[in-house]
Design a protein around this motif. Sequence first.
Motif, short mmCIF file in Angstrom:
data_model
loop_
_atom_site.label_atom_id
_atom_site.label_comp_id
_atom_site.label_asym_id
_atom_site.label_seq_id
_atom_site.Cartn_x
_atom_site.Cartn_y
_atom_site.Cartn_z
N THR A 1 -16.37 -11.72 1.57
CA THR A 1 -16.84 -12.29 2.83
C THR A 1 -15.98 -13.51 3.16
OG1 THR A 1 -19.10 -11.59 2.36
CG2 THR A 1 -18.82 -13.26 4.06
N GLY A 2 -15.55 -13.60 4.42
CA GLY A 2 -14.72 -14.72 4.82
C GLY A 2 -15.00 -15.16 6.25
N LEU A 3 -14.57 -16.36 6.58
CA LEU A 3 -14.69 -16.86 7.94
C LEU A 3 -13.80 -16.05 8.87
CD1 LEU A 3 -14.50 -20.68 7.13
CD2 LEU A 3 -16.57 -19.34 7.57
N TRP A 4 -14.28 -15.83 10.07
CA TRP A 4 -13.57 -15.02 11.06
C TRP A 4 -12.35 -15.77 11.56
CZ3 TRP A 4 -13.44 -14.37 16.72
CH2 TRP A 4 -13.20 -13.05 17.13
N GLY A 5 -11.17 -15.16 11.38
CA GLY A 5 -9.93 -15.78 11.82
C GLY A 5 -9.29 -15.03 12.97
N LEU A 6 -8.00 -15.26 13.16
CA LEU A 6 -7.29 -14.66 14.28
C LEU A 6 -7.13 -13.15 14.11
CD1 LEU A 6 -4.42 -17.28 14.79
CD2 LEU A 6 -6.50 -17.01 16.17
N ILE A 7 -7.15 -12.44 15.22
CA ILE A 7 -6.87 -11.00 15.25
C ILE A 7 -5.70 -10.80 16.20
CG2 ILE A 7 -7.78 -8.70 15.75
CD1 ILE A 7 -10.59 -9.84 15.28
N SER A 8 -4.67 -10.08 15.74
CA SER A 8 -3.48 -9.91 16.58
C SER A 8 -2.77 -8.62 16.23
CB SER A 8 -2.52 -11.10 16.39
OG SER A 8 -2.09 -11.19 15.04
N ASP A 9 -1.95 -8.16 17.16
CA ASP A 9 -1.09 -7.00 16.90
C ASP A 9 0.05 -7.42 15.99
OD1 ASP A 9 -2.59 -5.30 18.57
OD2 ASP A 9 -1.50 -5.97 20.34
N GLN A 10 0.17 -6.73 14.87
CA GLN A 10 1.23 -7.02 13.90
C GLN A 10 1.69 -5.70 13.29
OE1 GLN A 10 2.52 -10.02 13.30
NE2 GLN A 10 1.03 -11.18 14.53
N PRO A 11 2.98 -5.58 12.93
CA PRO A 11 3.45 -4.35 12.30
C PRO A 11 2.84 -4.17 10.91
CG PRO A 11 5.15 -6.03 12.24
CD PRO A 11 4.06 -6.57 13.12
N ASN A 12 2.69 -2.94 10.50
CA ASN A 12 2.18 -2.67 9.16
C ASN A 12 3.18 -3.18 8.12
OD1 ASN A 12 -0.01 -1.32 10.25
ND2 ASN A 12 0.94 0.69 10.09
N PRO A 13 2.72 -3.95 7.15
CA PRO A 13 3.65 -4.42 6.10
C PRO A 13 4.01 -3.29 5.15
CG PRO A 13 1.41 -5.08 5.58
CD PRO A 13 1.35 -4.44 6.94
N VAL A 14 5.13 -3.46 4.48
CA VAL A 14 5.55 -2.49 3.46
C VAL A 14 4.94 -2.92 2.13
CG1 VAL A 14 7.51 -1.48 2.26
CG2 VAL A 14 7.68 -2.00 4.70
N VAL A 15 4.08 -2.08 1.59
CA VAL A 15 3.37 -2.39 0.35
C VAL A 15 3.81 -1.43 -0.74
CG1 VAL A 15 1.11 -2.48 -0.78
CG2 VAL A 15 1.39 -3.38 1.54
N ALA A 16 4.24 -1.96 -1.87
CA ALA A 16 4.64 -1.13 -3.01
C ALA A 16 3.57 -1.21 -4.10
CB ALA A 16 5.98 -1.60 -3.56
N LYS A 17 3.59 -0.24 -5.00
CA LYS A 17 2.63 -0.21 -6.10
C LYS A 17 3.17 -0.93 -7.35
CE LYS A 17 0.31 4.07 -4.74
NZ LYS A 17 -0.06 5.46 -5.15
N THR A 18 4.22 -1.70 -7.17
CA THR A 18 4.79 -2.44 -8.29
C THR A 18 3.74 -3.35 -8.92
OG1 THR A 18 6.92 -2.46 -7.15
CG2 THR A 18 6.64 -3.99 -8.98
N GLY A 19 3.60 -3.25 -10.25
CA GLY A 19 2.62 -4.06 -10.96
C GLY A 19 1.26 -3.43 -11.09
N TRP A 20 1.07 -2.28 -10.45
CA TRP A 20 -0.21 -1.56 -10.54
C TRP A 20 -0.03 -0.37 -11.48
CZ3 TRP A 20 -4.73 -3.13 -8.21
CH2 TRP A 20 -4.62 -4.15 -7.26
N LEU A 21 -0.66 -0.42 -12.64
CA LEU A 21 -0.57 0.69 -13.59
C LEU A 21 -1.52 1.81 -13.20
CD1 LEU A 21 -0.43 -0.94 -17.15
CD2 LEU A 21 1.44 -0.36 -15.60
N THR A 22 -1.14 3.03 -13.55
CA THR A 22 -2.07 4.15 -13.44
C THR A 22 -3.16 3.97 -14.49
OG1 THR A 22 -0.32 5.63 -12.68
CG2 THR A 22 -2.32 6.66 -13.57
N PRO A 23 -4.44 3.97 -14.08
CA PRO A 23 -5.51 3.66 -15.03
C PRO A 23 -5.75 4.79 -16.03
CG PRO A 23 -6.45 4.33 -12.96
CD PRO A 23 -4.97 4.25 -12.73
N GLU A 24 -6.24 4.41 -17.20
CA GLU A 24 -6.67 5.40 -18.19
C GLU A 24 -8.10 5.80 -17.87
OE1 GLU A 24 -5.33 6.41 -21.50
OE2 GLU A 24 -4.33 4.63 -22.26
N PRO A 25 -8.41 7.10 -17.87
CA PRO A 25 -9.80 7.49 -17.67
C PRO A 25 -10.64 7.15 -18.90
CG PRO A 25 -8.46 9.41 -18.18
CD PRO A 25 -7.51 8.25 -18.02
#
Length: 316
Positions: A163-187
């Motif tokens: 939960t957070g305070l309501w901030g600015l809303i604007s048109d922005q390009p989608n950022p490029v997000v990589a999975k670097t640092g995220w391991l595949t979890p063990e079941p």
Amino acid sequence: MVAPTLVSLEPRLFNKMAVLIDIETTEGEDAQPTTAEAMIFSNVTFRPMVATRVQRNLVLPNQGNQGVILTGLNAQIEFDVELAGSGVAGTPPKWGTLMRIGSFNEIITATTSVEYRRIDANREHASVYVVLDGVRHILLGCSAALKATINSLGIPQLHGTITGLWGLISDQPNPVVAKTGWLTPEPVSPEVTQMKLHGWQAVAESLEIDFGNQVVTRFLIGSKSVPITNYSATGTAVVQATDIATVDWFTKAKFRERGVLDFTHGVAAGNTINIKSQFVETGEPTIGQTDNIINYSLGLDICTDGSPEDIVMMLT
């Protein structure tokens, strides 16, 4: 008759979402998170505008809806995140920021471990950017309510609501997000997962730990914030039923006996997670069955005793 005008509108897609989170230096001031602080969530519910609707209740010579005024604007994002280590002992996992805004202190021992220990003062807050297919929503001064869920043959997860305070809303390009640092979890499996409850080496179907954070929004004269004002951790363990001689959950519940909960998942360095609570009371057993095999559902009261610490999570 004039034919209707057809509108060509490119649809925005819900599954094209990025969530960036970074700790604020000053509570409520934008930390400007970058893609290096991106979270990889699943099962997301986003409430971009949450408010209190204040009725005007004007006395007029006619009836009808008079409209409302919106106050206390905030926003919420609910999600699951996979519980896995960073892959390097002593390096925090990417989801560690969630623990920090969920009333836990992060303690790093280089090349060895990362610990998350409960605190009840000097809590941290974060800025959150939710970029939903070309539109960016900013949440400020965020706090989190968290719950760990572990199911046999499933992926261990941390369920959260920020939960957070309501901030600015604007048109922005989608950022490029990589999975670097995220391991595949063990079941969850007998090979890499074990749990002890009150000293008993458990045969369990599931474990749920609700960290019990009370997150509130405060809008006062001269101040607005999203603090955690209390916590009371609880949980549920579904375990295979034994005879009374092996473990007597009924007597433990009746006399409010306290014991240790010790859960470990993983065996590899940098990807082993331990959750421990020293003072756990078990509740009235509820009898159920899976595949005609009797189980007990045990409510857990995860208590404190002289310090804020009720839950310690360690990654090694």
